[in-house]
Design a protein around this motif. Structure first.
Motif, PDB file in Angstrom:
ATOM      1  N   THR A 192       0.916  -1.191   0.116  1.00 33.40           N
ATOM      2  CA  THR A 192      -0.080  -0.065  -0.034  1.00 33.40           C
ATOM      3  C   THR A 192       0.774   1.086  -0.071  1.00 33.40           C
ATOM      4  OG1 THR A 192      -0.177  -0.004   2.462  1.00 33.40           O
ATOM      5  CG2 THR A 192      -1.740  -1.237   1.180  1.00 33.40           C
ATOM      6  N   LYS A 193       2.164   1.046   0.421  1.00 33.63           N
ATOM      7  CA  LYS A 193       2.970   2.337   0.358  1.00 33.63           C
ATOM      8  C   LYS A 193       3.933   2.401  -1.013  1.00 33.63           C
ATOM      9  CE  LYS A 193       3.753   2.255   5.321  1.00 33.63           C
ATOM     10  NZ  LYS A 193       4.309   2.076   6.498  1.00 33.63           N
ATOM     11  N   TRP A 194       3.692   1.381  -1.767  1.00 34.06           N
ATOM     12  CA  TRP A 194       4.296   1.664  -2.917  1.00 34.06           C
ATOM     13  C   TRP A 194       3.494   2.399  -3.980  1.00 34.06           C
ATOM     14  CZ3 TRP A 194       7.295  -3.341  -5.317  1.00 34.06           C
ATOM     15  CH2 TRP A 194       7.805  -4.038  -4.269  1.00 34.06           C
ATOM     16  N   THR A 195       4.103   3.055  -5.014  1.00 37.01           N
ATOM     17  CA  THR A 195       3.564   3.738  -6.280  1.00 37.01           C
ATOM     18  C   THR A 195       2.894   2.857  -7.028  1.00 37.01           C
ATOM     19  OG1 THR A 195       5.400   5.743  -5.738  1.00 37.01           O
ATOM     20  CG2 THR A 195       4.019   5.621  -7.777  1.00 37.01           C
ATOM     21  N   ARG A 196       1.519   3.427  -7.371  1.00 39.09           N
ATOM     22  CA  ARG A 196       0.680   2.489  -7.851  1.00 39.09           C
ATOM     23  C   ARG A 196       0.150   3.395  -9.169  1.00 39.09           C
ATOM     24  NH1 ARG A 196      -4.452   2.616  -8.770  1.00 39.09           N
ATOM     25  NH2 ARG A 196      -5.671   0.701  -9.523  1.00 39.09           N
ATOM     26  N   THR A 197       0.192   2.775 -10.382  1.00 42.01           N
ATOM     27  CA  THR A 197      -0.349   3.441 -11.669  1.00 42.01           C
ATOM     28  C   THR A 197      -1.119   2.590 -12.390  1.00 42.01           C
ATOM     29  OG1 THR A 197       1.767   2.833 -12.819  1.00 42.01           O
ATOM     30  CG2 THR A 197       1.654   5.236 -11.711  1.00 42.01           C
ATOM     31  N   TYR A 198      -2.150   2.975 -12.897  1.00 42.28           N
ATOM     32  CA  TYR A 198      -3.039   2.229 -13.831  1.00 42.28           C
ATOM     33  C   TYR A 198      -3.248   2.954 -15.193  1.00 42.28           C
ATOM     34  CZ  TYR A 198      -7.062   0.230 -15.866  1.00 42.28           C
ATOM     35  OH  TYR A 198      -7.894  -0.527 -16.891  1.00 42.28           O
ATOM     36  N   ASN A 203      -4.354  -1.365 -20.150  1.00 43.29           N
ATOM     37  CA  ASN A 203      -5.266  -2.008 -19.031  1.00 43.29           C
ATOM     38  C   ASN A 203      -4.142  -2.840 -18.178  1.00 43.29           C
ATOM     39  OD1 ASN A 203      -7.303  -3.196 -17.624  1.00 43.29           O
ATOM     40  ND2 ASN A 203      -7.351  -5.086 -18.753  1.00 43.29           N
ATOM     41  N   ILE A 204      -3.139  -1.934 -17.830  1.00 42.76           N
ATOM     42  CA  ILE A 204      -1.997  -2.511 -16.901  1.00 42.76           C
ATOM     43  C   ILE A 204      -1.764  -1.859 -15.698  1.00 42.76           C
ATOM     44  CG2 ILE A 204       0.595  -2.718 -16.881  1.00 42.76           C
ATOM     45  CD1 ILE A 204       0.312  -3.715 -19.777  1.00 42.76           C
ATOM     46  N   THR A 205      -1.883  -2.523 -14.464  1.00 42.53           N
ATOM     47  CA  THR A 205      -1.680  -1.881 -13.242  1.00 42.53           C
ATOM     48  C   THR A 205      -0.090  -2.164 -12.902  1.00 42.53           C
ATOM     49  OG1 THR A 205      -3.699  -2.069 -12.578  1.00 42.53           O
ATOM     50  CG2 THR A 205      -1.980  -1.631 -11.009  1.00 42.53           C
ATOM     51  N   THR A 206       0.600  -0.815 -12.633  1.00 39.87           N
ATOM     52  CA  THR A 206       2.094  -1.113 -12.154  1.00 39.87           C
ATOM     53  C   THR A 206       2.308  -0.504 -10.642  1.00 39.87           C
ATOM     54  OG1 THR A 206       2.856  -0.557 -14.296  1.00 39.87           O
ATOM     55  CG2 THR A 206       4.558  -0.452 -12.779  1.00 39.87           C
ATOM     56  N   PHE A 207       3.036  -1.282  -9.904  1.00 32.50           N
ATOM     57  CA  PHE A 207       3.498  -0.900  -8.616  1.00 32.50           C
ATOM     58  C   PHE A 207       4.986  -0.851  -8.629  1.00 32.50           C
ATOM     59  CE2 PHE A 207      -0.361  -3.143  -8.213  1.00 32.50           C
ATOM     60  CZ  PHE A 207      -1.336  -2.663  -7.389  1.00 32.50           C
ATOM     61  N   SER A 208       5.628   0.166  -7.953  1.00 34.15           N
ATOM     62  CA  SER A 208       6.991   0.321  -7.787  1.00 34.15           C
ATOM     63  C   SER A 208       7.516   0.874  -6.550  1.00 34.15           C
ATOM     64  CB  SER A 208       7.378   1.462  -8.934  1.00 34.15           C
ATOM     65  OG  SER A 208       6.796   2.629  -8.949  1.00 34.15           O
ATOM     66  N   THR A 237       9.834  -3.292  -9.353  1.00 38.90           N
ATOM     67  CA  THR A 237       8.730  -2.930 -10.351  1.00 38.90           C
ATOM     68  C   THR A 237       7.848  -4.254 -10.291  1.00 38.90           C
ATOM     69  OG1 THR A 237       9.660  -1.259 -11.383  1.00 38.90           O
ATOM     70  CG2 THR A 237       7.643  -2.162 -12.447  1.00 38.90           C
ATOM     71  N   ILE A 238       6.482  -4.133  -9.832  1.00 41.85           N
ATOM     72  CA  ILE A 238       5.671  -5.362 -10.238  1.00 41.85           C
ATOM     73  C   ILE A 238       4.617  -4.792 -11.211  1.00 41.85           C
ATOM     74  CG2 ILE A 238       3.739  -6.948  -9.262  1.00 41.85           C
ATOM     75  CD1 ILE A 238       5.175  -6.270  -6.561  1.00 41.85           C
ATOM     76  N   ILE A 239       4.365  -5.746 -12.094  1.00 44.01           N
ATOM     77  CA  ILE A 239       3.550  -5.422 -13.551  1.00 44.01           C
ATOM     78  C   ILE A 239       2.207  -6.524 -13.330  1.00 44.01           C
ATOM     79  CG2 ILE A 239       3.148  -4.961 -15.894  1.00 44.01           C
ATOM     80  CD1 ILE A 239       6.283  -4.263 -15.743  1.00 44.01           C
ATOM     81  N   THR A 240       1.125  -6.000 -13.760  1.00 41.19           N
ATOM     82  CA  THR A 240       0.012  -7.081 -13.783  1.00 41.19           C
ATOM     83  C   THR A 240      -0.973  -6.658 -14.898  1.00 41.19           C
ATOM     84  OG1 THR A 240      -1.554  -8.160 -12.560  1.00 41.19           O
ATOM     85  CG2 THR A 240      -1.441  -6.209 -11.885  1.00 41.19           C
ATOM     86  N   PRO A 241      -1.343  -7.676 -15.624  1.00 39.60           N
ATOM     87  CA  PRO A 241      -2.443  -7.122 -16.612  1.00 39.60           C
ATOM     88  C   PRO A 241      -3.828  -6.757 -15.792  1.00 39.60           C
ATOM     89  CG  PRO A 241      -2.327  -9.319 -16.722  1.00 39.60           C
ATOM     90  CD  PRO A 241      -1.068  -8.878 -15.704  1.00 39.60           C
ATOM     91  N   GLY A 242      -4.554  -6.001 -16.209  1.00 41.52           N
ATOM     92  CA  GLY A 242      -5.738  -5.635 -15.535  1.00 41.52           C
ATOM     93  C   GLY A 242      -5.838  -4.573 -14.453  1.00 41.52           C
ATOM     94  N   TYR A 243      -6.890  -4.145 -13.823  1.00 38.21           N
ATOM     95  CA  TYR A 243      -6.932  -3.225 -12.885  1.00 38.21           C
ATOM     96  C   TYR A 243      -6.809  -3.950 -11.499  1.00 38.21           C
ATOM     97  CZ  TYR A 243      -8.847   0.733 -10.037  1.00 38.21           C
ATOM     98  OH  TYR A 243      -8.779   1.909  -9.177  1.00 38.21           O
ATOM     99  N   ALA A 244      -5.614  -3.365 -10.777  1.00 33.28           N
ATOM    100  CA  ALA A 244      -5.421  -4.117  -9.596  1.00 33.28           C
ATOM    101  C   ALA A 244      -5.227  -3.327  -8.387  1.00 33.28           C
ATOM    102  CB  ALA A 244      -4.251  -4.874  -9.618  1.00 33.28           C
ATOM    103  N   VAL A 245      -5.695  -3.441  -7.217  1.00 34.72           N
ATOM    104  CA  VAL A 245      -5.368  -2.817  -5.906  1.00 34.72           C
ATOM    105  C   VAL A 245      -4.543  -3.659  -4.873  1.00 34.72           C
ATOM    106  CG1 VAL A 245      -7.394  -1.274  -6.205  1.00 34.72           C
ATOM    107  CG2 VAL A 245      -7.648  -3.474  -5.111  1.00 34.72           C
TER     108      VAL A 245
END
Length: 286
Positions: A192-198, A203-208, A237-245
């Motif tokens: 939850t403290k990582w930077t999240r972008t969608y 249609n890709i969500t990235t956490f960094s 960096t974590i990358i996933t297809p779709g909308y993710a929380v």
């Protein structure tokens, strides 16, 4: 104690050496989630820079110093290969992942290893810069539970030696101190403290997350005439297809939120006003 001018000169030499040495990027990890087949591909680059700064008055110690530092490659060398699932290295990485999540299974593991050595000297100092880049490419399974992906394994560290060619095993030893290069414990911080972008287009969500400098080690002797330093600064960096929380250790795939009805009302209002204005000016022209 070294004079101030000598200290400045030493720092200048180190800076020059870092500029002329082959580039070594910071440690970086990229995880690409594949929810469709319950797996993730991991490309983990464990890059580090070891700098040996010796005054010429103690240059006779250089070969002794280098010989006394284990876990580094002393020449421009590269290795690569696949690791058998029965090998010591494969089992060590698998065990490190399962210490964080016992359901994780290491499916495949390959590696590459490269070392670059650069030297620079002046009439007072000799600086040797050894850049080492070790890459672990993995495919792991057992991370998906319905629509939620467990990422508690992300902060793994390989505490056992890996057989990767040459004398490099992932542990750098200087004097009696040991530094584990394969250490990602800095990334246990809540997702939850990582930077999240969608990106709605792809249609890709990235956490960094950039952990900054997690290892900045320095050893000095002979009144500062000899200095050895090792720097490690990882990012993830974590990358996933779709909308993710994200929650603390999980990424959950879900439907993107619908746009606010207020936005639709605003657009409709603008269209109505525009139509009315157009109708008014059209009537006036007749």
């Amino acid at each position: 104690m070294m004079k101030k001018s000598m200290v400045i000169a030493a720092l200048a030499v180190v800076a020059a050496a870092m500029l002329t040495a082959p580039a070594v990027n910071a440690t970086s990890v990229t995880v690409s989630l594949n929810p469709g087949n319950d797996s993730a591909t991991v490309d983990a680059y464990f890059n580090s820079t070891l700098t040996i700064n010796v005054s010429n008055s103690h240059l006779f110690l250089l070969s002794q110093l280098i010989t006394g530092i284990s876990g580094i490659l002393l020449h421009n060398i590269s290795y690569s290969g696949n690791m058998s699932n029965h090998s010591i290295s494969f089992l060590a990485v698998n065990a490190s992942l399962q210490e964080k999540d016992r359901n994780v299974v290491l499916n495949d593991l390959s590696y590459s290893l490269a070392s670059s050595v650069s030297n620079i000297s002046t009439d007072r100092y000799n600086v040797t810069v050894i850049g080492t880049s070790a890459m672990l490419a993995m495919n792991i399974g057992g991370i998906l539970n319905k629509s939620s992906v467990n990422l508690s394994w992300r902060s793994f560290q390989v505490t056992k030696s890996l057989e990767m060619g040459g004398s490099f095993d992932g542990t750098v030893r200087v004097n009696s101190d040991s530094v584990n290069v394969f250490n990602l414990s800095a990334f246990q911080v809540s997702l939850t403290k990582w930077t999240r972008t969608y990106d709605a287009t792809t249609n890709i969500t990235t956490f960094s997350y950039d952990a900054g400098t997690t290892g900045n080690y320095s050893w000095s002797s002979y009144g500062g005439s000899v200095n050895i330093s090792l720097k490690i600064d990882p990012s993830y960096t974590i990358i996933t297809p779709g909308y993710a929380v994200a929650s603390s250790n999980n990424v959950t795939l879900t439907s993107p939120p619908r746009s606010s009805p207020v936005a639709y009302y605003a657009i409709a209002t603008i269209l109505v006003i525009g139509a009315a204005v157009s109708f008014y000016f059209a009537r006036r022209r007749h």
